[in-house]
Design a protein around this motif. Structure first.
Motif, PDB file in Angstrom:
ATOM      1  N   ASN A 161       0.814  -1.219   0.000  1.00 51.13           N
ATOM      2  CA  ASN A 161       0.000   0.000   0.000  1.00 51.13           C
ATOM      3  C   ASN A 161       0.850   1.272   0.000  1.00 51.13           C
ATOM      4  N   GLU A 162       0.947   1.965   1.149  1.00 47.24           N
ATOM      5  CA  GLU A 162       1.680   3.235   1.180  1.00 47.24           C
ATOM      6  C   GLU A 162       3.190   3.042   1.236  1.00 47.24           C
ATOM      7  N   ALA A 163       3.655   1.802   1.406  1.00 41.96           N
ATOM      8  CA  ALA A 163       5.097   1.542   1.366  1.00 41.96           C
ATOM      9  C   ALA A 163       5.583   1.677  -0.073  1.00 41.96           C
ATOM     10  N   VAL A 164       6.641   2.433  -0.260  1.00 38.08           N
ATOM     11  CA  VAL A 164       7.164   2.709  -1.599  1.00 38.08           C
ATOM     12  C   VAL A 164       8.083   1.573  -2.035  1.00 38.08           C
ATOM     13  N   VAL A 165       9.137   1.351  -1.259  1.00 37.21           N
ATOM     14  CA  VAL A 165      10.104   0.271  -1.505  1.00 37.21           C
ATOM     15  C   VAL A 165      10.725  -0.140  -0.177  1.00 37.21           C
ATOM     16  N   HIS A 166      11.510  -1.223  -0.217  1.00 40.00           N
ATOM     17  CA  HIS A 166      12.339  -1.696   0.899  1.00 40.00           C
ATOM     18  C   HIS A 166      11.527  -2.187   2.091  1.00 40.00           C
ATOM     19  N   GLY A 167      10.260  -2.557   1.846  1.00 45.42           N
ATOM     20  CA  GLY A 167       9.450  -3.102   2.924  1.00 45.42           C
ATOM     21  C   GLY A 167       9.938  -4.491   3.320  1.00 45.42           C
ATOM     22  N   LEU A 168      10.155  -4.712   4.606  1.00 46.67           N
ATOM     23  CA  LEU A 168      10.581  -6.025   5.080  1.00 46.67           C
ATOM     24  C   LEU A 168       9.373  -6.957   5.182  1.00 46.67           C
ATOM     25  N   PRO A 169       9.553  -8.239   4.857  1.00 53.38           N
ATOM     26  CA  PRO A 169       8.450  -9.188   4.986  1.00 53.38           C
ATOM     27  C   PRO A 169       7.936  -9.249   6.430  1.00 53.38           C
ATOM     28  N   THR A 170       6.611  -9.395   6.584  1.00 53.82           N
ATOM     29  CA  THR A 170       5.995  -9.461   7.907  1.00 53.82           C
ATOM     30  C   THR A 170       5.005 -10.620   7.958  1.00 53.82           C
ATOM     31  N   ALA A 171       4.502 -10.874   9.161  1.00 55.91           N
ATOM     32  CA  ALA A 171       3.499 -11.920   9.374  1.00 55.91           C
ATOM     33  C   ALA A 171       2.079 -11.369   9.272  1.00 55.91           C
ATOM     34  N   ILE A 172       1.927 -10.151   8.778  1.00 55.51           N
ATOM     35  CA  ILE A 172       0.600  -9.547   8.607  1.00 55.51           C
ATOM     36  C   ILE A 172      -0.005 -10.067   7.303  1.00 55.51           C
ATOM     37  N   PRO A 173      -1.169 -10.703   7.347  1.00 65.74           N
ATOM     38  CA  PRO A 173      -1.765 -11.243   6.118  1.00 65.74           C
ATOM     39  C   PRO A 173      -2.146 -10.134   5.140  1.00 65.74           C
ATOM     40  N   LEU A 174      -1.907 -10.379   3.861  1.00 67.51           N
ATOM     41  CA  LEU A 174      -2.417  -9.485   2.832  1.00 67.51           C
ATOM     42  C   LEU A 174      -3.945  -9.595   2.809  1.00 67.51           C
ATOM     43  N   LYS A 175      -4.600  -8.477   2.472  1.00 67.52           N
ATOM     44  CA  LYS A 175      -6.060  -8.491   2.466  1.00 67.52           C
ATOM     45  C   LYS A 175      -6.604  -7.937   1.161  1.00 67.52           C
ATOM     46  N   GLU A 176      -7.854  -8.249   0.907  1.00 59.89           N
ATOM     47  CA  GLU A 176      -8.550  -7.783  -0.293  1.00 59.89           C
ATOM     48  C   GLU A 176      -8.402  -6.270  -0.428  1.00 59.89           C
ATOM     49  N   GLY A 177      -8.005  -5.823  -1.627  1.00 58.12           N
ATOM     50  CA  GLY A 177      -7.866  -4.396  -1.884  1.00 58.12           C
ATOM     51  C   GLY A 177      -6.468  -3.859  -1.677  1.00 58.12           C
ATOM     52  N   ASP A 178      -5.566  -4.658  -1.075  1.00 52.09           N
ATOM     53  CA  ASP A 178      -4.175  -4.240  -0.918  1.00 52.09           C
ATOM     54  C   ASP A 178      -3.451  -4.277  -2.257  1.00 52.09           C
ATOM     55  N   ILE A 179      -2.335  -3.570  -2.317  1.00 46.29           N
ATOM     56  CA  ILE A 179      -1.353  -3.772  -3.384  1.00 46.29           C
ATOM     57  C   ILE A 179      -0.016  -4.052  -2.715  1.00 46.29           C
ATOM     58  N   VAL A 180       0.836  -4.820  -3.395  1.00 46.49           N
ATOM     59  CA  VAL A 180       2.156  -5.109  -2.841  1.00 46.49           C
ATOM     60  C   VAL A 180       3.183  -5.125  -3.960  1.00 46.49           C
ATOM     61  N   SER A 181       4.220  -4.320  -3.793  1.00 47.25           N
ATOM     62  CA  SER A 181       5.370  -4.360  -4.690  1.00 47.25           C
ATOM     63  C   SER A 181       6.331  -5.423  -4.179  1.00 47.25           C
ATOM     64  N   ILE A 182       6.639  -6.388  -5.040  1.00 46.18           N
ATOM     65  CA  ILE A 182       7.611  -7.423  -4.706  1.00 46.18           C
ATOM     66  C   ILE A 182       8.890  -7.138  -5.486  1.00 46.18           C
ATOM     67  N   ASP A 183       9.947  -6.808  -4.758  1.00 44.34           N
ATOM     68  CA  ASP A 183      11.253  -6.531  -5.344  1.00 44.34           C
ATOM     69  C   ASP A 183      12.166  -7.701  -4.988  1.00 44.34           C
ATOM     70  N   CYS A 184      12.879  -8.219  -5.990  1.00 46.99           N
ATOM     71  CA  CYS A 184      13.636  -9.452  -5.795  1.00 46.99           C
ATOM     72  C   CYS A 184      14.947  -9.384  -6.571  1.00 46.99           C
ATOM     73  N   GLY A 185      15.981 -10.011  -6.011  1.00 42.93           N
ATOM     74  CA  GLY A 185      17.262 -10.087  -6.703  1.00 42.93           C
ATOM     75  C   GLY A 185      17.799 -11.510  -6.702  1.00 42.93           C
ATOM     76  N   ALA A 186      18.628 -11.809  -7.675  1.00 43.83           N
ATOM     77  CA  ALA A 186      19.288 -13.112  -7.732  1.00 43.83           C
ATOM     78  C   ALA A 186      20.720 -12.920  -8.232  1.00 43.83           C
TER      79      ALA A 186
END
Length: 272
Positions: free
Chosen positions: A72-97
């Motif tokens: 949602n209001e997190a732009v980037v660099h959000g650390l993973p949490t145990a808070i469940p995603l809910k209907e209407g949320d958005i989530v940016s997933i940034d990943c590296g390999a």
């Protein structure tokens, strides 16, 4: 100093980028209401290691996770949490390999169920702005040409363009020269040359461009609490023009999306 890549090195980078692309495609099938970003993080780490690669973020700058998950209001660099995603949320997933000594770095913003129309529009415009910027990443153009194009496109839609965080060169290091802001003036900044590889990543806010950092020392959020969207591709200059090394095709396939948005940036058709 800009580190120019050979064709052989670019192909190794493509392999790393596509591992991230496949990871995002795998996650696309798992992202739904009730799932936590900690669960997604574990899935991503296991998947990347199964590709004989290393998670690119884990341990980098003391990062504690494989993914950065910004809700949602997190732009980037959000650390993973145990808070469940809910209907209407958005989530940016940034990943590296990291594989063969080179990094891939790639991000996609996902919708959780049905999101508000104004949020859907922000996602659409931010994704479009990524390709608007990529078109300017070509020989003899400059950093400011990419930034100007993204900034104008997004600000013309009334959105805020984050200033404090930028794209970057990519290679044997996750962050190389040049920095790639999503704002700027045409004709300014370092000139693009054959063999450059960068990560272009618009970070666009529904409201103000201003951001702040949370007490966890990682998560960046919008100052006004309105949603933010983030997309990212790895792009090389080959024969003078931009070629995308990463792809959203795996995400699109998982989500049932039909798109030809990447076609103009590929010399050959991508085989899934």
């Amino acid at each position: 100093m800009i580190v120019v890549k050979t064709r052989e090195e670019i192909e190794l980078m493509r392999e790393s980028a596509l591992i991230v692309s496949k990871t995002l495609g795998m996650l696309a099938k798992e992202i739904k209401p009730g799932v936590t970003t900690v669960q997604l993080d574990k899935l991503a780490e296991d998947f990347i290691r199964a590709q004989d690669a290393l998670p690119g973020f884990l341990g980098l700058y003391d990062c504690p996770s494989t993914l950065l998950c910004s809700v949602n209001e997190a732009v980037v660099h959000g650390l993973p949490t145990a808070i469940p995603l809910k209907e209407g949320d958005i989530v940016s997933i940034d990943c590296g390999a990291l594989k063969n000594g080179f990094y891939g770095d790639h991000a996609y913003t996902f919708e959780i169920g049905e999101v508000a129309p104004e949020t859907k529009k922000l996602i659409e415009v931010t994704k479009e702005s990524l390709y608007v910027g990529i078109r300017e990443f070509k020989i003899n153009n400059r950093v400011g040409d990419v930034g100007y194009a993204i900034q104008k496109y997004c600000e013309d839609h009334g959105y805020g363009v984050v200033r404090e965080l930028v794209g970057h060169g990519l290679g044997k290091k996750m962050h190389e020269d040049p920095e790639m802001p999503n704002y700027g003036k045409r004709g300014r900044g370092k000139k693009f040359i054959e063999g450059m590889v960068v990560a272009i990543e618009p970070m666009i806010n529904m409201g103000t461009h201003r951001v702040k950092q949370l007490k966890d020392g990682w998560t960046i959020v919008t100052s006004d609490g309105k949603p933010s969207v983030h997309f990212e591709h790895d792009v090389a200059i080959i024969d003078g023009n931009p070629e995308i090394l990463s792809t959203f095709a795996y995400v699109h396939e998982a989500l049932g999306i039909t798109s030809n948005e990447e076609d103009e940036f590929r010399q050959e058709a991508l085989v899934l």
